[in-house]
Design a protein around this motif. Structure first.
Motif, short mmCIF file in Angstrom:
data_model
loop_
_atom_site.label_atom_id
_atom_site.label_comp_id
_atom_site.label_asym_id
_atom_site.label_seq_id
_atom_site.Cartn_x
_atom_site.Cartn_y
_atom_site.Cartn_z
N THR A 148 35.07 39.94 37.23
CA THR A 148 35.41 38.63 37.79
C THR A 148 36.73 38.70 38.54
O THR A 148 37.72 39.21 38.01
CB THR A 148 35.52 37.57 36.68
OG1 THR A 148 34.28 37.52 35.98
CG2 THR A 148 35.84 36.20 37.24
N VAL A 149 36.73 38.15 39.74
CA VAL A 149 37.96 38.02 40.52
C VAL A 149 38.42 36.58 40.40
O VAL A 149 37.75 35.67 40.86
CB VAL A 149 37.72 38.38 42.00
CG1 VAL A 149 38.95 38.09 42.83
CG2 VAL A 149 37.29 39.82 42.13
N ARG A 150 39.54 36.39 39.73
CA ARG A 150 40.09 35.04 39.59
C ARG A 150 41.10 34.72 40.70
O ARG A 150 41.18 33.60 41.15
CB ARG A 150 40.75 34.89 38.23
CG ARG A 150 39.77 35.00 37.07
CD ARG A 150 40.34 34.47 35.78
NE ARG A 150 39.64 34.74 34.55
CZ ARG A 150 38.35 34.77 34.31
NH1 ARG A 150 37.53 34.58 35.28
NH2 ARG A 150 37.85 35.00 33.12
N ASP A 151 41.87 35.71 41.10
CA ASP A 151 42.87 35.52 42.15
C ASP A 151 42.51 36.40 43.33
O ASP A 151 42.74 37.61 43.31
CB ASP A 151 44.26 35.87 41.62
CG ASP A 151 45.36 35.63 42.64
OD1 ASP A 151 45.05 35.29 43.80
OD2 ASP A 151 46.54 35.80 42.28
N PRO A 152 41.96 35.81 44.39
CA PRO A 152 41.53 36.61 45.53
C PRO A 152 42.67 37.29 46.28
O PRO A 152 42.42 38.19 47.08
CB PRO A 152 40.82 35.62 46.44
CG PRO A 152 40.85 34.31 45.78
CD PRO A 152 41.62 34.42 44.51
N ALA A 153 43.91 36.91 46.00
CA ALA A 153 45.04 37.54 46.68
C ALA A 153 45.39 38.89 46.05
O ALA A 153 46.09 39.70 46.65
CB ALA A 153 46.26 36.62 46.64
N GLU A 154 44.91 39.14 44.83
CA GLU A 154 45.22 40.39 44.14
C GLU A 154 44.30 41.52 44.58
O GLU A 154 43.17 41.29 44.98
CB GLU A 154 45.06 40.23 42.62
CG GLU A 154 46.09 39.38 41.98
CD GLU A 154 45.93 39.34 40.46
OE1 GLU A 154 45.15 40.15 39.90
OE2 GLU A 154 46.57 38.49 39.83
N HIS A 155 44.82 42.75 44.46
CA HIS A 155 43.99 43.94 44.69
C HIS A 155 43.25 44.26 43.40
O HIS A 155 43.81 44.16 42.31
CB HIS A 155 44.86 45.13 45.09
CG HIS A 155 44.09 46.40 45.19
ND1 HIS A 155 43.20 46.63 46.21
CD2 HIS A 155 44.04 47.48 44.38
CE1 HIS A 155 42.64 47.83 46.03
NE2 HIS A 155 43.13 48.36 44.92
#
Length: 99
Positions: free
Chosen positions: A74-81
């Motif tokens: 799951t990607v919660r923060d799309p700004a993170e790599h």
């Protein structure tokens, strides 16, 4: 968001080059390719939500119990790599959230 993966062959102790990998989101393929000579794929940008990365291990290993490895994350923060490495052998595999 950027996504990368690194596949390492635990038998040879070397990168697993040429492994077919696809990234899926909501049942759709959003990216696919093969690992490079260093066993890496990078630069995919799938966005937020639940994703599946699918490794075609059956075509890489001549004998394997796991012909395909699927990792759902799951990607919660799309700004993170997001980096999802895979350590692979014919009868086992391991993964973790990398950096």
């Amino acid at each position: 968001m950027s996504f990368s993966t690194h596949v390492l062959d635990a038998v040879t102790g070397r990168p697993a080059a040429g492994v077919h990998v696809r990234l899926e989101h909501e049942g759709q393929v959003v990216a696919e390719g093969r690992t490079d000579a260093d066993g890496r794929i990078k630069g995919w940008n799938p966005g937020a939500g639940v994703h599946r990365v699918v490794f075609d291990t059956g075509s890489y290993l001549t004998e394997t119990f796991y012909p395909e490895v699927v990792i759902t994350f799951t990607v919660r923060d799309p700004a993170e790599h997001h980096h999802v490495p895979l350590l692979l052998s014919p009868f086992a595999y391991s993964t973790y959230r990398g950096s």
